[in-house]
Design a protein around this motif. Structure first.
Motif, PDB file in Angstrom:
ATOM      1  N   GLU A  66      43.977  57.630  37.637  1.00  0.00           N
ATOM      2  CA  GLU A  66      44.523  58.280  38.827  1.00  0.00           C
ATOM      3  C   GLU A  66      44.241  57.417  40.063  1.00  0.00           C
ATOM      4  N   GLY A  67      45.278  57.186  40.847  1.00  0.00           N
ATOM      5  CA  GLY A  67      45.135  56.342  42.028  1.00  0.00           C
ATOM      6  C   GLY A  67      45.143  54.858  41.727  1.00  0.00           C
ATOM      7  N   LYS A  68      45.427  54.486  40.470  1.00  0.00           N
ATOM      8  CA  LYS A  68      45.412  53.078  40.080  1.00  0.00           C
ATOM      9  C   LYS A  68      46.757  52.642  39.489  1.00  0.00           C
ATOM     10  N   ASP A  69      47.826  53.132  40.080  1.00  0.00           N
ATOM     11  CA  ASP A  69      49.151  52.773  39.578  1.00  0.00           C
ATOM     12  C   ASP A  69      49.403  51.275  39.615  1.00  0.00           C
ATOM     13  N   ASN A  70      48.824  50.583  40.595  1.00  0.00           N
ATOM     14  CA  ASN A  70      49.087  49.152  40.747  1.00  0.00           C
ATOM     15  C   ASN A  70      48.023  48.275  40.095  1.00  0.00           C
TER      16      ASN A  70
END
Length: 350
Positions: free
Chosen positions: A167-171
């Motif tokens: 979560e919050g690490k799409d990139n």
């Protein structure tokens, strides 16, 4: 050391063999399409050219030597490694289950193992992957079990164990991906995995015969060019480069072609089977390449099937491997997910 790698091989084998009937069939997956199929979105053109593959530098691993000339036709390559966001789109479109997520059937697995192999305990038979577990003190660098642990419940969605999240690490680069998973994604995206020659050529970004793709000095004007392990491996990462673990994609400068993360951060799968003395064989025969960059057929070594990974990772350090060099190469079991391996794709010229 042998016991450790045998265990990793068995566990990886367990995961891949036992999952044959889970999720969509291969034929179904091949028939799936995506929004990437008709475009070269976020891809960089790598032009035709000749380069020096491998090295004659004695300050390298034996499997990188000797050097030999290779000519390649141009191809498109992903500007970035595949991210969590990219892989999520694939999973949502196909329902794909990765190797690390698939249930294990002991009755099927034992058919593939030496007769009399004792059944592994229930924890060892739970789906999972290898997670980096830093030590607090120096360890024998010949034994990778000192900093890698098989953690049930680990997967691309939970890369550091069942309680971790992306979560919050799409990139960030997607990790805990086996070769089969990378191959499945590439087919869905209308692409393929690069050959080792293509990857090494592209990584140089137009340079040739330098230790790193950016030159012969590790830093450029005092700046770090890749996410590596700074400090004393594997117990004291000083984070001088800004990171103690994975970095978001494109956190460091691109190479001459505009490709990001062609050194450090995550190892990257290639299409090629790993052969220890591949370079020696190639230097002794014609270096003619097919239109997709595949070398002439070479007999693979018998035993465990491994695929070539390139580029090094955030765990590479001069005291251990220094594999964030274009010529560095490693053979990795195709059915094993790890916390420092990702991938990118290529396309042949239309």
């Amino acid at each position: 050391m042998k016991i450790f790698f045998y265990t990793l091989s068995v566990l990886g084998l367990l995961l891949i063999i036992s999952s044959c009937n889970n999720g969509k069939s291969l034929k179904e997956k091949e028939n799936l399409t995506s929004s990437f199929n008709s475009s070269n979105y976020n891809m960089i053109w790598v032009p035709d050219g000749e380069f020096t593959m491998g090295t004659d530098d004695l300050n390298s691993m034996p499997n990188e030597r000797p050097s030999h000339k290779v000519m390649l036709k141009g191809f498109w390559m992903d500007k970035y490694v595949v991210t969590n966001a990219d892989f999520r789109k694939f999973v949502e479109a196909t329902g794909y289950l990765t190797t690390a997520e698939k249930p294990i059937n002991w009755e099927e697995i034992k058919k593939q193992l030496p007769q009399g192999t004792p059944k592994l305990d229930d924890d060892a038979l739970r789906p999972g992957a290898l997670v980096y577990t830093p030590t607090t003190h120096p360890v024998d660098l010949r034994n990778m079990s000192g900093w890698w642990e098989w953690v049930p419940g680990s997967s691309w969605k939970h890369p550091e164990g069942p309680n971790s999240t992306i979560e919050g690490k799409d990139n960030y680069p997607v990790i805990q991906i086996s070769w089969d998973d990378a191959e499945a994604y590439a087919k869905w995206a209308g692409k393929r995995l690069p050959t080792e020659a293509e990857w090494e050529y592209a990584s140089r970004g137009g340079s040739d015969n330098t230790r790193y793709y950016w030159g012969n000095d590790f830093k450029v004007n005092g700046k770090f060019m890749a996410n590596t392990f700074t400090g004393d491996f594997p117990y004291n990462n000083t984070a001088e480069d800004g990171y103690t673990g994975l970095a978001p994609v494109a956190s460091f400068p691109p190479n001459g072609y505009g490709l990001y993360d062609m050194a450090g951060n995550v190892w990257q799968w290639t299409a090629d089977l790993y052969v220890e003395n591949d370079h020696a064989q190639m230097s002794a025969i014609s270096c003619d390449m097919t239109k997709d960059g595949s070398p002439q057929p070479i007999k693979a070594t018998e035993g465990e099937v491994r695929r070539v990974t390139k580029g090094g990772s955030f765990l590479c350090n001069p005291s251990y491997c220094e594999s964030y060099r274009p010529t560095a190469r490693r053979g990795t079991p195709y059915d094993t997910g790890m916390g420092h391996i990702g991938f990118r794709c290529v396309k042949s010229k239309s």
